[in-house]
Design an enzyme around this catalytic site. Structure first.
Site, mmCIF file in Angstrom:
data_model
loop_
_atom_site.group_PDB
_atom_site.id
_atom_site.type_symbol
_atom_site.label_atom_id
_atom_site.label_comp_id
_atom_site.label_asym_id
_atom_site.label_seq_id
_atom_site.Cartn_x
_atom_site.Cartn_y
_atom_site.Cartn_z
ATOM 1 N N ASP A 34 7.858 1.549 8.671
ATOM 2 C CA ASP A 34 6.720 1.589 9.583
ATOM 3 C C ASP A 34 5.453 1.858 8.768
ATOM 4 O O ASP A 34 5.432 2.715 7.878
ATOM 5 C CB ASP A 34 6.918 2.678 10.647
ATOM 6 C CG ASP A 34 5.985 2.493 11.824
ATOM 7 O OD1 ASP A 34 6.469 2.167 12.920
ATOM 8 O OD2 ASP A 34 4.760 2.663 11.650
ATOM 9 N N ILE A 35 4.392 1.136 9.090
ATOM 10 C CA ILE A 35 3.139 1.243 8.349
ATOM 11 C C ILE A 35 2.443 2.593 8.601
ATOM 12 O O ILE A 35 1.622 3.031 7.795
ATOM 13 C CB ILE A 35 2.214 0.060 8.740
ATOM 14 C CG1 ILE A 35 1.206 -0.233 7.639
ATOM 15 C CG2 ILE A 35 1.540 0.272 10.072
ATOM 16 C CD1 ILE A 35 0.453 -1.544 7.834
ATOM 17 N N ASN A 91 10.834 1.575 22.316
ATOM 18 C CA ASN A 91 9.801 1.686 23.338
ATOM 19 C C ASN A 91 9.783 0.404 24.154
ATOM 20 O O ASN A 91 9.889 -0.692 23.612
ATOM 21 C CB ASN A 91 8.431 1.911 22.689
ATOM 22 C CG ASN A 91 8.328 3.289 22.067
ATOM 23 O OD1 ASN A 91 8.876 4.251 22.601
ATOM 24 N ND2 ASN A 91 7.671 3.393 20.939
ATOM 25 N N GLN A 98 4.663 1.179 23.884
ATOM 26 C CA GLN A 98 4.986 -0.017 23.083
ATOM 27 C C GLN A 98 3.705 -0.760 22.732
ATOM 28 O O GLN A 98 2.895 -1.081 23.599
ATOM 29 C CB GLN A 98 5.928 -0.947 23.865
ATOM 30 C CG GLN A 98 6.325 -2.184 23.052
ATOM 31 C CD GLN A 98 7.324 -3.089 23.788
ATOM 32 O OE1 GLN A 98 7.606 -2.873 24.975
ATOM 33 N NE2 GLN A 98 7.850 -4.080 23.096
ATOM 34 N N HIS A 104 12.071 -3.800 18.768
ATOM 35 C CA HIS A 104 12.349 -3.174 17.474
ATOM 36 C C HIS A 104 12.928 -1.787 17.716
ATOM 37 O O HIS A 104 12.579 -1.110 18.676
ATOM 38 C CB HIS A 104 11.088 -3.074 16.607
ATOM 39 C CG HIS A 104 9.919 -2.476 17.319
ATOM 40 N ND1 HIS A 104 9.159 -3.192 18.225
ATOM 41 C CD2 HIS A 104 9.383 -1.239 17.288
ATOM 42 C CE1 HIS A 104 8.205 -2.399 18.707
ATOM 43 N NE2 HIS A 104 8.327 -1.207 18.166
ATOM 44 N N LEU A 105 13.806 -1.390 16.813
ATOM 45 C CA LEU A 105 14.441 -0.075 16.889
ATOM 46 C C LEU A 105 13.818 0.814 15.818
ATOM 47 O O LEU A 105 13.897 0.508 14.623
ATOM 48 C CB LEU A 105 15.943 -0.248 16.632
ATOM 49 C CG LEU A 105 16.811 1.005 16.646
ATOM 50 C CD1 LEU A 105 16.825 1.656 18.027
ATOM 51 C CD2 LEU A 105 18.241 0.651 16.220
ATOM 52 N N HIS A 106 13.159 1.887 16.264
ATOM 53 C CA HIS A 106 12.639 2.869 15.313
ATOM 54 C C HIS A 106 13.802 3.720 14.806
ATOM 55 O O HIS A 106 14.644 4.162 15.600
ATOM 56 C CB HIS A 106 11.650 3.827 15.987
ATOM 57 C CG HIS A 106 10.369 3.198 16.431
ATOM 58 N ND1 HIS A 106 9.202 3.289 15.708
ATOM 59 C CD2 HIS A 106 10.053 2.479 17.535
ATOM 60 C CE1 HIS A 106 8.225 2.661 16.342
ATOM 61 N NE2 HIS A 106 8.712 2.161 17.466
HETATM 62 P P1 AMP Z 1 5.897 0.540 19.174
HETATM 63 O O1 AMP Z 1 4.821 1.514 19.525
HETATM 64 O O2 AMP Z 1 7.251 0.986 19.541
HETATM 65 O O3 AMP Z 1 5.559 -0.854 19.684
HETATM 66 O O4 AMP Z 1 5.919 0.500 17.583
HETATM 67 C C1 AMP Z 1 5.246 -0.409 16.787
HETATM 68 C C2 AMP Z 1 5.237 0.164 15.405
HETATM 69 O O5 AMP Z 1 4.893 -0.856 14.491
HETATM 70 C C3 AMP Z 1 4.220 1.288 15.222
HETATM 71 O O6 AMP Z 1 4.917 2.485 14.865
HETATM 72 C C4 AMP Z 1 3.318 0.768 14.102
HETATM 73 O O7 AMP Z 1 2.944 1.788 13.198
HETATM 74 C C5 AMP Z 1 4.191 -0.275 13.435
HETATM 75 N N1 AMP Z 1 3.494 -1.348 12.754
HETATM 76 C C6 AMP Z 1 2.428 -2.060 13.181
HETATM 77 N N2 AMP Z 1 2.077 -2.992 12.276
HETATM 78 C C7 AMP Z 1 2.946 -2.873 11.247
HETATM 79 C C8 AMP Z 1 3.114 -3.564 10.003
HETATM 80 N N3 AMP Z 1 2.311 -4.571 9.619
HETATM 81 N N4 AMP Z 1 4.123 -3.155 9.185
HETATM 82 C C9 AMP Z 1 4.938 -2.134 9.554
HETATM 83 N N5 AMP Z 1 4.843 -1.474 10.715
HETATM 84 C C10 AMP Z 1 3.851 -1.828 11.546
#
Ligand code: AMP
Ligand code: ZN
Length: 117
Positions: A34-35, A91, A98, A104-106
């Site tokens: 995760d970024i 989420n 979300q 996606h699975l955190h």
């Molecule tokens: P969600 O809130 O469950 O939709 O999670 C989306 C996740 O994607 C967030 O935790 C962001 O920090 C992550 N994210 C967004 N852009 C990127 C990226 N380019 N590379 C890695 N993670 C990302």
């Protein structure tokens, strides 16, 4: 507003249009960090297919969800958090927070986590 597949960040990472180290890839999913990590280990296990929600209609969905969790388990071992424990979270929809409309699975670990709302 829902992102189209063309605008989707995760589809763009997969296509190499946005930088992102792919830690694992197989026929069904890939894994990136995760970024904006909320813990020392924060991975995203992402199906190759652009599903939006875990409840999308697809004959493959149950298999996909099981696979994401199995890959999460192997990644947790690789990252050294299998024994200490970790959270797996999906989420879904506006109230969940979300932000990326691609299932996606955190996988979050490496510290003790509170139950956050
Ligand atoms: P969600 O809130 O469950 O939709 O999670 C989306 C996740 O994607 C967030 O935790 C962001 O920090 C992550 N994210 C967004 N852009 C990127 C990226 N380019 N590379 C890695 N993670 C990302
Ligand atoms: Zn996508």
């Amino acid at each position: 507003m829902a992102q189209t597949q063309k605008e989707c960040i995760f589809c763009r990472v997969l296509a190499g249009e946005i930088p992102g180290e792919i830690l694992h890839r197989d026929d069904h999913c890939f894994v990136i960090r995760d970024i904006a990590p909320i813990a020392p280990v924060h991975l995203l296990v992402i199906p190759l297919q652009h599903y939006i929600h875990a409840t999308d209609a697809s004959p493959d969905m149950d298999v996909t969800l099981g696979h994401l969790m199995a890959v999460a388990r192997e990644m947790a071992k690789r990252e050294g958090i299998f024994e200490s424990g970790y959270r797996m979270a999906v989420n879904q929809g506006p109230h969940s927070g979300q932000t990326v409309d691609h299932l996606h699975l955190h996988v979050v670990g490496g510290r003790a986590l509170e139950l956050e709302g």
